[in-house]
Scaffold this motif. Structure first.
Motif, PDB file in Angstrom:
ATOM      1  N   HIS A 169       0.838  -1.206   0.000  1.00  0.00           N
ATOM      2  CA  HIS A 169       0.000   0.000   0.000  1.00  0.00           C
ATOM      3  C   HIS A 169       0.866   1.247   0.000  1.00  0.00           C
ATOM      4  O   HIS A 169       0.584   2.215  -0.714  1.00  0.00           O
ATOM      5  CB  HIS A 169      -0.923  -0.001   1.234  1.00  0.00           C
ATOM      6  CG  HIS A 169      -2.038  -0.990   1.144  1.00  0.00           C
ATOM      7  ND1 HIS A 169      -3.314  -0.650   0.770  1.00  0.00           N
ATOM      8  CD2 HIS A 169      -2.061  -2.338   1.357  1.00  0.00           C
ATOM      9  CE1 HIS A 169      -4.087  -1.729   0.773  1.00  0.00           C
ATOM     10  NE2 HIS A 169      -3.344  -2.758   1.124  1.00  0.00           N
ATOM     11  N   TYR A 170       1.919   1.239   0.811  1.00  0.00           N
ATOM     12  CA  TYR A 170       2.820   2.393   0.917  1.00  0.00           C
ATOM     13  C   TYR A 170       3.536   2.643  -0.409  1.00  0.00           C
ATOM     14  O   TYR A 170       3.665   3.779  -0.866  1.00  0.00           O
ATOM     15  CB  TYR A 170       3.825   2.127   2.050  1.00  0.00           C
ATOM     16  CG  TYR A 170       4.768   3.279   2.326  1.00  0.00           C
ATOM     17  CD1 TYR A 170       4.311   4.426   2.963  1.00  0.00           C
ATOM     18  CD2 TYR A 170       6.119   3.197   1.976  1.00  0.00           C
ATOM     19  CE1 TYR A 170       5.170   5.481   3.235  1.00  0.00           C
ATOM     20  CE2 TYR A 170       6.980   4.238   2.248  1.00  0.00           C
ATOM     21  CZ  TYR A 170       6.505   5.380   2.866  1.00  0.00           C
ATOM     22  OH  TYR A 170       7.358   6.426   3.132  1.00  0.00           O
ATOM     23  N   GLY A 175       3.954   5.923  -5.480  1.00  0.00           N
ATOM     24  CA  GLY A 175       4.231   5.866  -6.908  1.00  0.00           C
ATOM     25  C   GLY A 175       5.364   4.947  -7.324  1.00  0.00           C
ATOM     26  O   GLY A 175       5.767   4.947  -8.485  1.00  0.00           O
ATOM     27  N   LYS A 176       5.886   4.153  -6.381  1.00  0.00           N
ATOM     28  CA  LYS A 176       6.978   3.254  -6.759  1.00  0.00           C
ATOM     29  C   LYS A 176       6.465   2.166  -7.702  1.00  0.00           C
ATOM     30  O   LYS A 176       7.151   1.762  -8.628  1.00  0.00           O
ATOM     31  CB  LYS A 176       7.613   2.628  -5.514  1.00  0.00           C
ATOM     32  CG  LYS A 176       8.809   1.748  -5.859  1.00  0.00           C
ATOM     33  CD  LYS A 176       9.620   1.328  -4.653  1.00  0.00           C
ATOM     34  CE  LYS A 176      10.837   0.521  -5.090  1.00  0.00           C
ATOM     35  NZ  LYS A 176      11.700   0.134  -3.975  1.00  0.00           N
ATOM     36  N   TRP A 177       5.265   1.665  -7.419  1.00  0.00           N
ATOM     37  CA  TRP A 177       4.622   0.684  -8.305  1.00  0.00           C
ATOM     38  C   TRP A 177       3.220   1.160  -8.618  1.00  0.00           C
ATOM     39  O   TRP A 177       2.572   1.814  -7.793  1.00  0.00           O
ATOM     40  CB  TRP A 177       4.582  -0.703  -7.652  1.00  0.00           C
ATOM     41  CG  TRP A 177       5.936  -1.283  -7.383  1.00  0.00           C
ATOM     42  CD1 TRP A 177       6.555  -1.395  -6.164  1.00  0.00           C
ATOM     43  CD2 TRP A 177       6.850  -1.803  -8.346  1.00  0.00           C
ATOM     44  NE1 TRP A 177       7.795  -1.950  -6.324  1.00  0.00           N
ATOM     45  CE2 TRP A 177       8.017  -2.218  -7.640  1.00  0.00           C
ATOM     46  CE3 TRP A 177       6.821  -1.968  -9.735  1.00  0.00           C
ATOM     47  CZ2 TRP A 177       9.118  -2.780  -8.279  1.00  0.00           C
ATOM     48  CZ3 TRP A 177       7.924  -2.527 -10.372  1.00  0.00           C
ATOM     49  CH2 TRP A 177       9.056  -2.930  -9.643  1.00  0.00           C
ATOM     50  N   LYS A 178       2.750   0.802  -9.800  1.00  0.00           N
ATOM     51  CA  LYS A 178       1.404   1.218 -10.226  1.00  0.00           C
ATOM     52  C   LYS A 178       0.319   0.361  -9.577  1.00  0.00           C
ATOM     53  O   LYS A 178      -0.786   0.828  -9.334  1.00  0.00           O
ATOM     54  CB  LYS A 178       1.274   1.102 -11.753  1.00  0.00           C
ATOM     55  CG  LYS A 178       2.254   1.963 -12.534  1.00  0.00           C
ATOM     56  CD  LYS A 178       1.907   3.428 -12.420  1.00  0.00           C
ATOM     57  CE  LYS A 178       2.850   4.259 -13.290  1.00  0.00           C
ATOM     58  NZ  LYS A 178       2.673   5.696 -13.071  1.00  0.00           N
ATOM     59  N   ARG A 179       0.665  -0.906  -9.360  1.00  0.00           N
ATOM     60  CA  ARG A 179      -0.329  -1.843  -8.811  1.00  0.00           C
ATOM     61  C   ARG A 179       0.263  -2.602  -7.626  1.00  0.00           C
ATOM     62  O   ARG A 179       1.460  -2.851  -7.589  1.00  0.00           O
ATOM     63  CB  ARG A 179      -0.750  -2.866  -9.873  1.00  0.00           C
ATOM     64  CG  ARG A 179      -1.504  -2.302 -11.034  1.00  0.00           C
ATOM     65  CD  ARG A 179      -1.826  -3.388 -12.049  1.00  0.00           C
ATOM     66  NE  ARG A 179      -0.617  -3.913 -12.680  1.00  0.00           N
ATOM     67  CZ  ARG A 179      -0.067  -3.390 -13.770  1.00  0.00           C
ATOM     68  NH1 ARG A 179      -0.609  -2.334 -14.343  1.00  0.00           N
ATOM     69  NH2 ARG A 179       1.014  -3.919 -14.302  1.00  0.00           N
ATOM     70  N   ARG A 180      -0.620  -2.986  -6.721  1.00  0.00           N
ATOM     71  CA  ARG A 180      -0.175  -3.807  -5.594  1.00  0.00           C
ATOM     72  C   ARG A 180       0.048  -5.239  -6.034  1.00  0.00           C
ATOM     73  O   ARG A 180      -0.719  -5.781  -6.829  1.00  0.00           O
ATOM     74  CB  ARG A 180      -1.226  -3.797  -4.482  1.00  0.00           C
ATOM     75  CG  ARG A 180      -1.174  -2.587  -3.596  1.00  0.00           C
ATOM     76  CD  ARG A 180      -2.076  -2.759  -2.393  1.00  0.00           C
ATOM     77  NE  ARG A 180      -3.493  -2.783  -2.749  1.00  0.00           N
ATOM     78  CZ  ARG A 180      -4.322  -3.743  -2.400  1.00  0.00           C
ATOM     79  NH1 ARG A 180      -3.896  -4.789  -1.705  1.00  0.00           N
ATOM     80  NH2 ARG A 180      -5.591  -3.681  -2.737  1.00  0.00           N
ATOM     81  N   SER A 181       1.080  -5.853  -5.487  1.00  0.00           N
ATOM     82  CA  SER A 181       1.255  -7.295  -5.638  1.00  0.00           C
ATOM     83  C   SER A 181       0.382  -7.982  -4.599  1.00  0.00           C
ATOM     84  O   SER A 181       0.315  -7.549  -3.447  1.00  0.00           O
ATOM     85  CB  SER A 181       2.717  -7.668  -5.405  1.00  0.00           C
ATOM     86  OG  SER A 181       2.845  -9.075  -5.241  1.00  0.00           O
ATOM     87  N   ARG A 461      -4.554   3.875   7.172  1.00  0.00           N
ATOM     88  CA  ARG A 461      -5.292   4.929   6.474  1.00  0.00           C
ATOM     89  C   ARG A 461      -5.957   4.413   5.199  1.00  0.00           C
ATOM     90  O   ARG A 461      -7.094   4.743   4.899  1.00  0.00           O
ATOM     91  CB  ARG A 461      -4.309   6.057   6.140  1.00  0.00           C
ATOM     92  CG  ARG A 461      -4.918   7.427   6.011  1.00  0.00           C
ATOM     93  CD  ARG A 461      -3.868   8.531   5.974  1.00  0.00           C
ATOM     94  NE  ARG A 461      -2.835   8.314   4.972  1.00  0.00           N
ATOM     95  CZ  ARG A 461      -1.550   8.083   5.248  1.00  0.00           C
ATOM     96  NH1 ARG A 461      -1.159   8.034   6.512  1.00  0.00           N
ATOM     97  NH2 ARG A 461      -0.662   7.897   4.291  1.00  0.00           N
ATOM     98  N   THR A 462      -5.224   3.593   4.434  1.00  0.00           N
ATOM     99  CA  THR A 462      -5.702   3.209   3.098  1.00  0.00           C
ATOM    100  C   THR A 462      -6.030   1.729   2.964  1.00  0.00           C
ATOM    101  O   THR A 462      -6.723   1.328   2.047  1.00  0.00           O
ATOM    102  CB  THR A 462      -4.645   3.528   2.025  1.00  0.00           C
ATOM    103  OG1 THR A 462      -3.484   2.700   2.264  1.00  0.00           O
ATOM    104  CG2 THR A 462      -4.226   4.979   2.077  1.00  0.00           C
TER     105      THR A 462
END
Length: 485
Positions: A169-170, A175-181, A461-462
């Motif tokens: 999530h962090y 913006g380090k990755w576009k999608r979560r693994s 938070r997210t």
């Protein structure tokens, strides 16, 4: 490899991390790992040639004297420090510069010390049988495989959701990755074949920098940081198909993509659980610390099927070493402060406490013989900090699985052989190695605490339990799907 006859044209760019750049030899199964500096230091190197040599020697010593003992010699390749001609290093730096990712160019290659670490090229094993298919090498960064004890953490969520899943999530928020693994390390470390299969599927779906596949030394499957490019699964299947038709008869020589991927994952799971003996072990962590609530794996299915890793498997050895972190960063930080205060009062004690090495048998003994009870001493605090640093290295290491097709299988009962081969993966000879075993700096601990706090607050938070892209039926079926792009 004759150092005095080095030619930059014999070497090519291989990859790089935060602290070093790697080049590989075009013919020999060898790589050179060179240090990097911030670009602003390019005119004035931040350390002398002697300091650079000592830094690389520390990496070798830490790997061969400390991590090798904890993880098992058979998995470790420590390498050796080499002194290279400076002109060769400068020409090499010029040659590889245009091949480097733009986002890595905030640092430059060390062209002043001439020091490098020489290692075997684990993506291109030199000692393989000459078959018509080159070796397949799979690099996995498994990350931390357990949840911390509730005794030392301030936020309850840390005992329910693993660090990797929260960190996703962090990383997306920043913006380090576009999608979560949707990979969860606790599934991989479970020792349960279905959960491991499920974990590797998610690594394939969203590799980030935790999963790469090499064929004959060339990377054929990986993610680019910050990129929105879709991964080409069809291209991967095209590369894999020859390995899973050879010596493994299929109807009309055809194999569905789903069966092909399933066979590939099964071979990987077998390699990660293999160790040449050793039975199953009971899962010492208990059910509560071995399942992450953010994992999409159906928790009801965990009750059925075995849990636990064979004691001589690579995952078991890595997990045991990770669990030297018994306090979590929150429980460790006060002990770090005790050592730091002592060093401010008595700076020369840094050597006696082996804060910066040397990483020898005495260092290993300090962390292995550390008492479980805090006697208030700086020696106890330093030993716990050493344990934490070693655990951090194990949490950040990579596993390299090299697969070489074994060729046609012989079967005494020819009547059954075709049918048996129809339903089982082909035979591979495999070797398993552990890499990326650098010591973590003592001074990085305050930064680790700040990062931990940011990750947890971002998740609170997210974060929510991921709905993901699977229906309940698909989750049980373990069908691989890709995000629409």
């Amino acid at each position: 490899m004759e150092v005095d006859k080095m030619d930059e044209n014999d070497w090519k760019y291989h990859g790089e991390g935060n602290k070093s750049l790697v080049v590989s030899h075009v013919q020999l199964s060898r790589v050179l790992r060179l240090l990097k500096y911030p670009a602003e230091d390019s005119e004035n190197p931040p350390q002398t040639a002697e300091q650079a040599f000592r830094q690389i020697q520390n990496i070798v010593d830490f790997s061969s004297n400390v991590m090798s003992s904890l993880l098992g010699e058979k998995f470790i390749h420590s390498g050796e420090v080499v002194k290279l001609p400076l002109e060769f290093v400068r020409q090499l730096s010029i040659k590889v510069q245009h091949q480097r990712p733009v986002w890595r160019c905030d640092k430059v290659m060390d062209i002043y010390s001439g020091c490098a670490l020489c290692l075997p090229n684990l993506t291109s094993p030199g000692l393989h049988q000459q078959t018509h298919t080159p070796p397949l090498c799979i690099e996995i960064k498994p990350k931390c495989g357990f949840l911390p004890s509730p005794k030392h953490v301030s936020k309850d969520i840390k005992t329910k959701v693993c660090r990797f899943c929260m960190h996703q999530h962090y990383k997306v928020a920043n913006g380090k990755w576009k999608r979560r693994s949707l990979y969860c390390p606790l599934d991989l470390f479970s020792g349960n074949r279905q959960r491991m299969h499920f974990a590797i599927r998610h690594l394939i779906e969203e590799p980030q920098n935790n999963f790469k596949i090499f064929k004959g030394g060339q990377c054929i499957y990986s993610s680019k940081e910050g990129s929105d490019d879709s991964l080409d699964l069809n291209s991967l299947l095209h590369h894999l198909r020859p390995y899973f038709l050879y010596g493994n008869n299929r109807i009309n020589g055809h194999m569905t993509s789903k069966a092909l991927l399933s066979d590939f994952i099964q071979v990987l799971v077998n390699a990660l659980l293999s160790g040449g003996g050793g039975g199953e072990v009971t899962d010492r962590r208990g059910e509560g610390r071995s399942f992450c609530e953010a994992s999409l794996y159906n928790k009801e299915r965990i009750r059925h099927g075995s849990q636990g890793l064979p004691s001589d498997s690579v995952l078991f050895r890595i997990l045991q070493t990770q669990m030297l972190d018994s306090l979590d960063i929150e429980g460790l930080y006060p002990l770090y402060c005790r050592v730091e205060q002592h060093l401010q009062d008595f700076p020369k004690e840094r050597t006696r406490l082996q804060i910066d090495g040397p990483y020898n048998e005495a260092f290993l003994e300090k962390l292995q013989k550390c008492s479980t009870e805090d006697d208030g001493s700086v020696e106890f605090a330093a030993a716990k900090v050493h344990q934490y640093r070693v655990a951090m290295t194990a949490k950040d290491c990579s596993i390299m699985v090299a697969l070489v097709p074994s060729g046609e299988e012989e079967d005494d009962d020819e009547g059954l052989s075709a049918q048996r081969r129809l339903f089982r993966p082909p035979a591979f000879s495999c070797s398993v190695s552990i890499l990326d075993l650098d010591p973590k700096p003592f001074d990085s601990i305050p930064r680790q605490l700040r990062l931990d706090q940011k990750i947890v607050s971002c998740y609170l938070r997210t974060g929510s339990l991921p709905k993901g892209i699977f229906t309940a039926a698909e989750r049980d079926d373990c069908t691989l799907l890709f995000h629409p792009v």
